[in-house]
Design a protein around this motif. Structure first.
Motif, mmCIF file in Angstrom:
data_model
loop_
_atom_site.group_PDB
_atom_site.id
_atom_site.type_symbol
_atom_site.label_atom_id
_atom_site.label_comp_id
_atom_site.label_asym_id
_atom_site.label_seq_id
_atom_site.Cartn_x
_atom_site.Cartn_y
_atom_site.Cartn_z
ATOM 1 N N GLU A 12 46.778 39.940 43.196
ATOM 2 C CA GLU A 12 47.100 41.354 43.025
ATOM 3 C C GLU A 12 47.076 41.758 41.551
ATOM 4 O O GLU A 12 46.539 42.807 41.185
ATOM 5 N N LEU A 13 47.645 40.915 40.706
ATOM 6 C CA LEU A 13 47.684 41.223 39.274
ATOM 7 C C LEU A 13 46.291 41.152 38.650
ATOM 8 O O LEU A 13 45.949 41.980 37.807
ATOM 9 N N ARG A 14 45.490 40.181 39.082
ATOM 10 C CA ARG A 14 44.116 40.087 38.568
ATOM 11 C C ARG A 14 43.359 41.368 38.872
ATOM 12 O O ARG A 14 42.688 41.935 38.003
ATOM 13 N N LYS A 15 43.464 41.817 40.124
ATOM 14 C CA LYS A 15 42.750 43.035 40.538
ATOM 15 C C LYS A 15 43.265 44.259 39.787
ATOM 16 O O LYS A 15 42.482 45.122 39.384
ATOM 17 N N LYS A 16 44.576 44.318 39.570
ATOM 18 C CA LYS A 16 45.184 45.435 38.840
ATOM 19 C C LYS A 16 44.604 45.553 37.434
ATOM 20 O O LYS A 16 44.358 46.658 36.949
ATOM 21 N N PHE A 17 44.384 44.405 36.783
ATOM 22 C CA PHE A 17 43.882 44.398 35.413
ATOM 23 C C PHE A 17 42.368 44.186 35.317
ATOM 24 O O PHE A 17 41.831 44.098 34.219
ATOM 25 N N GLY A 18 41.696 44.089 36.459
ATOM 26 C CA GLY A 18 40.242 43.943 36.464
ATOM 27 C C GLY A 18 39.760 42.614 35.905
ATOM 28 O O GLY A 18 38.727 42.554 35.252
ATOM 29 N N ILE A 19 40.500 41.555 36.180
ATOM 30 C CA ILE A 19 40.147 40.215 35.697
ATOM 31 C C ILE A 19 39.618 39.384 36.869
ATOM 32 O O ILE A 19 40.234 39.342 37.930
ATOM 33 N N THR A 20 38.495 38.719 36.675
ATOM 34 C CA THR A 20 37.948 37.863 37.721
ATOM 35 C C THR A 20 38.653 36.504 37.701
ATOM 36 O O THR A 20 39.322 36.155 36.721
ATOM 37 N N GLN A 21 38.462 35.756 38.767
ATOM 38 C CA GLN A 21 39.014 34.395 38.811
ATOM 39 C C GLN A 21 38.456 33.571 37.665
ATOM 40 O O GLN A 21 39.178 32.807 37.026
ATOM 41 N N GLU A 22 37.191 33.721 37.402
ATOM 42 C CA GLU A 22 36.530 32.959 36.335
ATOM 43 C C GLU A 22 37.121 33.311 34.969
ATOM 44 O O GLU A 22 37.396 32.428 34.148
ATOM 45 N N GLU A 23 37.335 34.597 34.710
ATOM 46 C CA GLU A 23 37.912 35.020 33.431
ATOM 47 C C GLU A 23 39.339 34.497 33.261
ATOM 48 O O GLU A 23 39.701 34.019 32.186
ATOM 49 N N LEU A 24 40.124 34.592 34.320
ATOM 50 C CA LEU A 24 41.493 34.090 34.261
ATOM 51 C C LEU A 24 41.496 32.590 34.007
ATOM 52 O O LEU A 24 42.257 32.087 33.171
ATOM 53 N N ALA A 25 40.635 31.874 34.704
ATOM 54 C CA ALA A 25 40.541 30.424 34.537
ATOM 55 C C ALA A 25 40.189 30.069 33.092
ATOM 56 O O ALA A 25 40.826 29.196 32.488
ATOM 57 N N GLU A 26 39.215 30.759 32.540
ATOM 58 C CA GLU A 26 38.784 30.477 31.173
ATOM 59 C C GLU A 26 39.914 30.739 30.174
ATOM 60 O O GLU A 26 40.189 29.923 29.304
ATOM 61 N N LYS A 27 40.603 31.859 30.333
ATOM 62 C CA LYS A 27 41.685 32.207 29.409
ATOM 63 C C LYS A 27 42.888 31.281 29.550
ATOM 64 O O LYS A 27 43.604 31.049 28.578
ATOM 65 N N ALA A 28 43.105 30.747 30.741
ATOM 66 C CA ALA A 28 44.237 29.840 30.976
ATOM 67 C C ALA A 28 43.865 28.379 30.725
ATOM 68 O O ALA A 28 44.731 27.502 30.752
ATOM 69 N N GLY A 29 42.585 28.101 30.534
ATOM 70 C CA GLY A 29 42.152 26.738 30.243
ATOM 71 C C GLY A 29 42.066 25.836 31.456
ATOM 72 O O GLY A 29 42.305 24.630 31.346
#
Length: 64
Positions: free
Chosen positions: A7-24
């Motif tokens: 839900e939060l990813r969609k709210k901020f327009g972040i893909t799974q791939e982008e979140l994964a990259e930023k979180a390492g």
């Protein structure tokens, strides 16, 4: 463990791939977290919470 990651990813327009990259982590880790099949370390939970602009880890991860 239930999460609000999707839900939060969609709210901020972040893909799974982008979140994964930023979180390492890998995208597969994000998929597993969203499905509730993986419990993150405290460090990973903190990183994901920061990427998703949440002050508290509890806003992202809900302990059942």
């Amino acid at each position: 463990m239930k999460t609000n990651i999707s839900e939060l990813r969609k709210k901020f327009g972040i893909t799974q791939e982008e979140l994964a990259e930023k979180a390492g982590v890998t995208r597969q880790t994000i998929i597993s977290l969203e499905a509730g099949r993986y419990n993150p370390s405290l460090l990973l939970a903190h990183k994901i919470s920061m990427v998703l602009k949440q002050k508290h880890i509890e806003d992202v991860f809900v302990i059942k």
